[in-house]
Design an enzyme around this catalytic site. Structure first.
Site, PDB file in Angstrom:
ATOM      1  N   ASN A  10       0.889  -1.166   0.000  1.00 39.32           N
ATOM      2  CA  ASN A  10       0.000   0.000   0.000  1.00 39.32           C
ATOM      3  C   ASN A  10       0.925   1.214   0.000  1.00 39.32           C
ATOM      4  O   ASN A  10       1.509   1.553   1.022  1.00 39.32           O
ATOM      5  CB  ASN A  10      -0.886  -0.031   1.250  1.00 39.32           C
ATOM      6  CG  ASN A  10      -1.707   1.244   1.403  1.00 39.32           C
ATOM      7  OD1 ASN A  10      -1.772   2.064   0.484  1.00 39.32           O
ATOM      8  ND2 ASN A  10      -2.320   1.412   2.567  1.00 39.32           N
ATOM      9  N   TRP A  11       1.065   1.831  -1.177  1.00 45.88           N
ATOM     10  CA  TRP A  11       2.024   2.934  -1.306  1.00 45.88           C
ATOM     11  C   TRP A  11       1.543   4.212  -0.631  1.00 45.88           C
ATOM     12  O   TRP A  11       2.317   5.145  -0.454  1.00 45.88           O
ATOM     13  CB  TRP A  11       2.304   3.199  -2.791  1.00 45.88           C
ATOM     14  CG  TRP A  11       3.116   2.147  -3.476  1.00 45.88           C
ATOM     15  CD1 TRP A  11       3.450   0.903  -2.994  1.00 45.88           C
ATOM     16  CD2 TRP A  11       3.708   2.242  -4.780  1.00 45.88           C
ATOM     17  NE1 TRP A  11       4.205   0.228  -3.925  1.00 45.88           N
ATOM     18  CE2 TRP A  11       4.381   1.020  -5.027  1.00 45.88           C
ATOM     19  CE3 TRP A  11       3.735   3.242  -5.755  1.00 45.88           C
ATOM     20  CZ2 TRP A  11       5.072   0.778  -6.216  1.00 45.88           C
ATOM     21  CZ3 TRP A  11       4.421   2.994  -6.943  1.00 45.88           C
ATOM     22  CH2 TRP A  11       5.082   1.773  -7.166  1.00 45.88           C
ATOM     23  N   LYS A  12       0.240   4.273  -0.330  1.00 50.47           N
ATOM     24  CA  LYS A  12      -0.333   5.487   0.276  1.00 50.47           C
ATOM     25  C   LYS A  12      -0.041   6.704  -0.608  1.00 50.47           C
ATOM     26  O   LYS A  12      -0.019   6.578  -1.825  1.00 50.47           O
ATOM     27  CB  LYS A  12       0.167   5.670   1.708  1.00 50.47           C
ATOM     28  CG  LYS A  12      -0.017   4.386   2.525  1.00 50.47           C
ATOM     29  CD  LYS A  12       0.092   4.587   3.995  1.00 50.47           C
ATOM     30  CE  LYS A  12      -0.145   3.251   4.713  1.00 50.47           C
ATOM     31  NZ  LYS A  12      -0.201   3.359   6.152  1.00 50.47           N
ATOM     32  N   HIS A  95      -9.639   1.666   4.151  1.00 53.68           N
ATOM     33  CA  HIS A  95      -8.413   1.788   4.944  1.00 53.68           C
ATOM     34  C   HIS A  95      -8.695   2.749   6.107  1.00 53.68           C
ATOM     35  O   HIS A  95      -9.452   3.707   5.958  1.00 53.68           O
ATOM     36  CB  HIS A  95      -7.261   2.314   4.082  1.00 53.68           C
ATOM     37  CG  HIS A  95      -5.950   2.228   4.784  1.00 53.68           C
ATOM     38  ND1 HIS A  95      -5.551   3.159   5.716  1.00 53.68           N
ATOM     39  CD2 HIS A  95      -4.971   1.298   4.732  1.00 53.68           C
ATOM     40  CE1 HIS A  95      -4.373   2.790   6.195  1.00 53.68           C
ATOM     41  NE2 HIS A  95      -3.998   1.674   5.617  1.00 53.68           N
ATOM     42  N   GLU A  97      -7.085   5.070   7.278  1.00 51.82           N
ATOM     43  CA  GLU A  97      -6.795   6.490   6.970  1.00 51.82           C
ATOM     44  C   GLU A  97      -7.946   7.115   6.201  1.00 51.82           C
ATOM     45  O   GLU A  97      -8.250   8.299   6.374  1.00 51.82           O
ATOM     46  CB  GLU A  97      -5.464   6.577   6.194  1.00 51.82           C
ATOM     47  CG  GLU A  97      -4.272   6.304   7.123  1.00 51.82           C
ATOM     48  CD  GLU A  97      -3.069   5.644   6.452  1.00 51.82           C
ATOM     49  OE1 GLU A  97      -2.970   5.679   5.214  1.00 51.82           O
ATOM     50  OE2 GLU A  97      -2.238   5.084   7.192  1.00 51.82           O
ATOM     51  N   GLU A 167      -6.143  -4.675  10.043  1.00 52.12           N
ATOM     52  CA  GLU A 167      -5.074  -3.729  10.343  1.00 52.12           C
ATOM     53  C   GLU A 167      -5.384  -2.972  11.638  1.00 52.12           C
ATOM     54  O   GLU A 167      -6.134  -1.992  11.622  1.00 52.12           O
ATOM     55  CB  GLU A 167      -4.942  -2.716   9.206  1.00 52.12           C
ATOM     56  CG  GLU A 167      -4.562  -3.330   7.881  1.00 52.12           C
ATOM     57  CD  GLU A 167      -3.888  -2.305   6.972  1.00 52.12           C
ATOM     58  OE1 GLU A 167      -2.786  -2.593   6.504  1.00 52.12           O
ATOM     59  OE2 GLU A 167      -4.458  -1.217   6.754  1.00 52.12           O
ATOM     60  N   GLY A 173       2.070   2.115  10.725  1.00 49.23           N
ATOM     61  CA  GLY A 173       3.075   3.170  10.628  1.00 49.23           C
ATOM     62  C   GLY A 173       3.754   3.500  11.939  1.00 49.23           C
ATOM     63  O   GLY A 173       4.488   4.483  12.049  1.00 49.23           O
ATOM     64  N   SER A 213       2.806  -2.368  10.245  1.00 41.20           N
ATOM     65  CA  SER A 213       4.233  -2.529  10.526  1.00 41.20           C
ATOM     66  C   SER A 213       4.780  -3.907  10.175  1.00 41.20           C
ATOM     67  O   SER A 213       5.666  -4.422  10.859  1.00 41.20           O
ATOM     68  CB  SER A 213       4.544  -2.159  11.987  1.00 41.20           C
ATOM     69  OG  SER A 213       4.185  -0.805  12.235  1.00 41.20           O
ATOM     70  N   GLY A 234       2.592  -1.245   4.242  1.00 37.83           N
ATOM     71  CA  GLY A 234       2.745   0.170   3.919  1.00 37.83           C
ATOM     72  C   GLY A 234       4.197   0.539   3.714  1.00 37.83           C
ATOM     73  O   GLY A 234       4.782   0.296   2.654  1.00 37.83           O
ATOM     74  N   GLY A 235       4.807   1.107   4.746  1.00 40.83           N
ATOM     75  CA  GLY A 235       6.168   1.632   4.660  1.00 40.83           C
ATOM     76  C   GLY A 235       7.183   0.706   3.993  1.00 40.83           C
ATOM     77  O   GLY A 235       7.960   1.134   3.133  1.00 40.83           O
TER      78      GLY A 235
HETATM   79  P1  PGA Z   1       2.505   0.137   7.609  1.00 41.43           P
HETATM   80  O1  PGA Z   1       1.068   0.433   6.905  1.00 41.43           O
HETATM   81  O2  PGA Z   1       2.984  -1.174   7.046  1.00 41.43           O
HETATM   82  O3  PGA Z   1       3.369   1.297   7.208  1.00 41.43           O
HETATM   83  O4  PGA Z   1       2.262   0.062   9.065  1.00 41.43           O
HETATM   84  C1  PGA Z   1       0.157  -0.601   6.663  1.00 41.43           C
HETATM   85  C2  PGA Z   1      -1.091  -0.036   6.038  1.00 41.43           C
HETATM   86  O5  PGA Z   1      -1.545   1.043   6.467  1.00 41.43           O
HETATM   87  O6  PGA Z   1      -1.672  -0.651   5.126  1.00 41.43           O
END
Ligand code: PGA
Length: 248
Positions: A10-12, A95, A97, A167, A173, A213, A234-235
């Site tokens: 997930n590149w966000k 998601h 966010e 999640e 994050g 994470s 994500g990251g």
């Molecule tokens: P993260 O994000 O791996 O950076 O914690 C995961 C996500 O929000 O899908």
């Protein structure tokens, strides 16, 4: 029945189109693995160049969001047909966010899930609790409420093909990964919830990811759990680490 693992980045809101093409080229030799599904969920503006860049590889492309209407006066939005026409196969919906910063609620997400299926996209539906909810002991109630509301009226045949991403918000994050037992407990509860709403074969078929994470050091333990069918990353999906996660 054994479920095929699915690991999605997930590149966000990261990567310009130029950076996106560079990252895809850099990751290409590292993410080769024919025994898992590999997906890059990318910002809307990166979809066209990334679909082009992954042609002929084992990677498929997902979007990070979409709107539920077919077309019309919805400035700034993107519909399912646009994604399909561009070569997108998956779409992340709900998601945390999107839920938190853009006030997306379960009624809206239910419409998005139905539209994604109608268009032939595979939704990656996210759910997860806050730290406060976990500490209050309402995690499983909350997750069940999200799943039941978001899937209201969605037929079993669709649910069997979809992906659900658990999640925990406190793990996203933050570098604080859920332990593999915590993650397995909730992913198992999601599968039970699907069995309760639908039936045992739908619950057996649906793929459930863990996200929050995930990194090269914890992927193997998390993905080794019986109810965890891969991850939403994500990251670590923006770095060469993603190759180690794919080949955990
Ligand atoms: P993260 O994000 O791996 O950076 O914690 C995961 C996500 O929000 O899908």
């Amino acid at each position: 029945m054994s479920r095929r693992k699915i690991i999605a980045g997930n590149w966000k809101m990261n990567m310009t189109p130029t950076e996106a093409k560079k990252l895809v080229a850099e990751l290409e030799p590292l993410v080769k693995n024919d025994s898992v599904d590999v997906v890059y969920c990318v910002p809307a503006i990166d979809i066209v160049p990334v679909v082009e860049a992954v042609k002929g590889t084992n990677v498929q492309v997902g979007a990070e969001n979409m709107y539920f209407e077919d077309k019309g006066a919805y400035t700034g939005e993107i519909c399912a047909a646009m994604l399909v026409d561009a070569g997108v196969k998956y779409v992340i919906l709900g998601h945390s966010e999107r839920r938190e910063y853009f006030k997306e609620d379960d009624a809206l997400l239910n419409k998005k899930v139905k539209k994604a299926f109608e268009a032939g996209l595979t939704p990656i539906l996210c759910c997860g609790e806050t730290l406060e909810q976990r500490e209050m002991g309402v995690t499983l109630d909350w997750i069940r409420l999200q799943i039941k509301s978001d899937l209201d009226g969605v037929p079993a045949s669709d649910v069997a093909k979809m992906v659900i991403a658990y999640e925990p918000i406190w793990a996203i994050g933050t570098g604080k990964t859920a332990t593999s037992d915590q993650a397995e407990e909730v992913c198992g509860a999601i599968r039970e919830c699907i069995e309760e709403i639908y039936d045992a074969s739908t619950a057996e078929a649906v793929r459930i990811q863990y996200g929050g994470s995930v990194n090269a050091g914890n992927a193997a333990e998390l993905f080794g759990k019986p109810d965890i069918d891969g991850g939403l990353v994500g990251g670590a999906s923006l770095k060469t680490d993603f190759g180690s996660i794919i080949n955990y």
